[in-house]
Enzyme design. Structure first.
Site, PDB file in Angstrom:
ATOM      1  CE  LYS A 167      -5.170  -1.846   1.784  1.00 22.30           C
ATOM      2  NZ  LYS A 167      -3.844  -2.385   1.912  1.00 22.30           N
TER       3      LYS A 167
ATOM      4  CE  LYS B 192       2.428   1.767   4.419  1.00 19.41           C
ATOM      5  NZ  LYS B 192       1.859   1.002   3.474  1.00 19.41           N
TER       6      LYS B 192
ATOM      7  CB  THR C  81      -0.890  -0.044   1.180  1.00 18.39           C
ATOM      8  OG1 THR C  81      -1.862  -1.277   1.140  1.00 18.39           O
ATOM      9  CG2 THR C  81      -1.858   1.084   1.278  1.00 18.39           C
TER      10      THR C  81
END
Length: 288
Positions: free
Chosen positions: A173, A241, A98
């Site tokens: 995502k 993150k 990701t």
């Protein structure tokens, strides 16, 4: 189906299970991870070991990457020992990390110059999905390449969806992570409410998991919260993150997402408290 020669970079919580599926389906797999000892069980199952991403990709058809942060992705692709040093014409690189949509586009552009195809293919489903081969995979890139590699993706993915051009997989995502992070707040608050009301939490979950409130996280992570099992299917440090990327992309698009901002703030405080290596279900600790 023709068996592909595959390089797999990053064999962590999810990557190791994916490599097992590839091996079990007869593919030749060469792996690289920063800590060789962690890869030894996969070598025992038939994988080959390489000392760098570049070495792993020599004369291979497909390279999968699943590392931690955008900086790691950059190093794996563009570094002096990166995949682009040895990528052969006609090969395919597939980043399942990701990461930033802009980086996915940069990888795609560099690959195209070299006669290499690139897909961004982040996944959802955590450790359980990887073990069971039921991951959701969100694909960005050229649709003909997606169609070409789909048979390989089906070894470890169940819901494999083409989203659009390079970077689209990463944007999809981000949508996924926004739902997960905001939903985890709801799960924690529901458990806190039930506990304070004197209810038996497993019994509560039996009712609400199959109703309108049902979700993957409610079925799989809420029971872990109840028994204080914080083993990572997906690390807190990684959700932070991801949410940071989503916030940055939201700012670029000029939209305000207060639920996302709250989830980021809560998870970030858990990192400050030393819980970054625990699973995302440890958000419950913010309430305790």
């Amino acid at each position: 189906m023709e068996k592909e020669r595959i390089a797999f970079i990053g064999t962590g919580v999810m990557g190791a299970s994916i490599v097992k599926h590839l091996l079990n389906n007869g593919h030749e797999v060469t792996i690289y991870t920063r800590t060789k000892e962690k890869a030894e069980p996969l070598v025992a199952l038939g994988a080959s070991w390489a000392s760098s991403p570049a070495e792993a990709f020599v004369e291979k058809d497909i390279a999968f990457t699943m590392v931690g942060y955008p900086t790691d992705v950059e190093e794996v692709y563009f570094g002096e020992n990166g995949l682009f040093q040895t990528a052969k014409t006609g090969s395919v690189v597939i980043d399942m990390t990701t990461s930033e949509p802009s980086l996915a586009k940069r990888i795609y552009a560099q690959a195209k110059e070299m006669g290499v195809a690139a897909l961004d293919a982040p996944v959802s489903g955590g450790d359980i999905g990887a073990q069971n081969g039921t991951l959701s995979i969100m694909i960005g890139g050229d649709v003909e390449i997606f169609n070409k590699v789909s048979p390989v993706l089906q070894h470890f993915g169940e819901n494999i969806v083409y989203q659009g051009d390079a970077g689209a997989g990463q944007h999809a995502k981000m949508c996924n992570q926004i739902v997960i992070a905001s939903g985890m707040i709801g799960i924690c608050e529901a458990l806190g409410y039930g506990l304070k009301a004197g209810l038996d939490l497993p019994t509560v979950l039996k009712s609400i998991s199959s109703g309108a409130a049902g979700s993957w996280a409610l079925s799989n992570l809420a029971p872990r919260m109840v028994v204080e099992d914080y083993a990572p299917g997906f690390y807190i440090k990684h959700i932070v993150k991801d949410l940071k990327i989503a916030l940055e992309e939201s700012e670029k698009m000029g939209i305000s997402l207060p639920g996302l901002a709250l989830a980021y703030e809560m998870y970030d405080k858990l990192i400050e408290a030393g819980y970054g290596e625990e699973g995302t279900q440890a958000l419950i600790k913010a309430y305790k």
